[in-house]
Design a protein around this motif. Structure first.
Motif: not given
Length: 351
Positions: A105-107, A111-114, A260-262
């Motif tokens: 979910g956090l990923s 990712g979706g905010t960018k 998350v980083l990926l």
């Protein structure tokens, strides 16, 4: 790794060691060990990411999930050795729902905010969804037969060993299927012009750091486990909450940092591979291995999970499968996964 992060890694690890061997208050030991696990897991995630660069995306994602699960597996083995089977099952439950709801979910959310929409291999998503359902069935069937008193306790232990063996064989077959026989179908296509970052370390150094990080995780995990029983009694917390959320969140730190980083680098396919692949590995490999481990310790742990744990796992599998099955994600879907995790967290806390 930056010098500051390296210094914090060394300092927190040493403080955790001192608090353990000098027998500090259990609460202090827990806090220092939990902080140390986060930094060590970050080190583990960085090392795995570098190894993944040399191994390729599919194998790299598998290695990331495998070594990311090192903390959970090692913590669970020590819990099995102590005979804390309820907490073991709770930690496994927490690892599965933590990866499917919180890490994934956090990923997806960050990712979706960018990036407005992120796409990944739909065939892989479908296979992962089917495997997750198999895992739910494997956990559900023994619980039903035991709780309806259809079989005895010794028969339940026998069934648990058989189911564990079947799950391990299924997981090995999945590795052969995804890594060898159908590798071309399940491999994520790399977009043209995608930015390739150079690894921070050489291949030999990456492997050496991966081994070192795993050893450090083993030590810190043992120190952390030693404080759990005392804290559970002191604060009146249920073993299921401690195992499913506190232990799982700390143990999942490696997956958090890597996935998350990926995702924020628009590599959502690799992030999904880590989060979902890690949950599958817990259900199809780690849990069965722990059943056999307890058997060799002389007191077999059955694979019968409580109704609450089964509901939590079933809910996590249902919502995550619904979201990833189309091979496309956005920030709102990530928010939905985290909302379900929060609902389960509050429910477990009130037990």
């Amino acid at each position: 790794m930056s010098k500051v992060r390296t210094s914090l890694l060394i300092i927190t690890f040493l403080l955790s060691a001192v608090s353990h061997y000098l027998h500090f208050d259990p609460l202090i030991q827990f806090v220092l060990s939990a902080i140390a696990v986060v930094f060590v897991a970050g080190f583990l995630g960085k090392a795995t990411e570098n190894v993944a660069h040399y191994a390729g995306e599919r194998l790299g994602g598998f290695l990331n999930a495998t070594f990311g699960n090192a903390a959970e597996l090692i913590i669970a083995i020590f819990l099995v050795k102590e005979g804390l089977y309820d907490m073991v099952k709770a930690s496994l439950t927490g690892s599965i729902i933590g990866n499917l709801l919180l890490v994934l979910g956090l990923s997806i959310f960050l990712g979706g905010t960018k990036f407005k929409v992120q796409n990944f291999n739909q065939s892989l998503a479908g296979m992962n969804g089917s495997l997750m359902i198999v895992a739910v069935i494997a956990l559900f069937v023994p619980a039903v037969f035991f709780n309806t008193h259809t079989i005895t306790v010794p028969q339940t232990e026998t069934l648990s060993l058989i189911v564990a063996g079947i799950l391990i064989v299924s997981y090995i077959a999945w590795i052969i299927f995804s890594m060898i026989t159908h590798k071309d179908i399940l491999t994520e296509n790399v977009a043209e012009g995608e930015d390739h970052e150079e690894p921070a370390w050489s291949k030999k150094k990456s492997i050496a750091y991966l081994v070192l990080a795993t050893v450090m995780v083993a030590f810190v995990s043992e120190w952390l486990v030693g404080t759990l029983e005392t804290l559970t009694v002191r604060f009146g917390l249920s073993e299921i909450f401690v195992g499913a959320f506190l232990v799982a969140i700390v143990g999942n730190a490696a997956e958090h940092s890597a996935a998350v980083l990926l995702a924020m680098k628009n590599k959502i396919g690799a992030a999904v591979e880590i989060a979902v692949g890690s949950s599958l590995q817990i259900a199809l490999f780690v849990a069965p291995v722990l059943v056999f481990t307890s058997f060799f310790f002389g007191n077999t742990m059955d694979i019968v999970f409580t109704t609450i744990e089964l509901v939590a796992i079933g809910v996590a599998v249902f919502i995550s499968k619904s979201i990833i099955q189309d091979g496309s994600t956005n920030w709102y879907e990530g928010l939905l996964l985290m909302a379900v995790y929060a609902i389960l967290g509050v429910s477990f806390f009130l037990i």
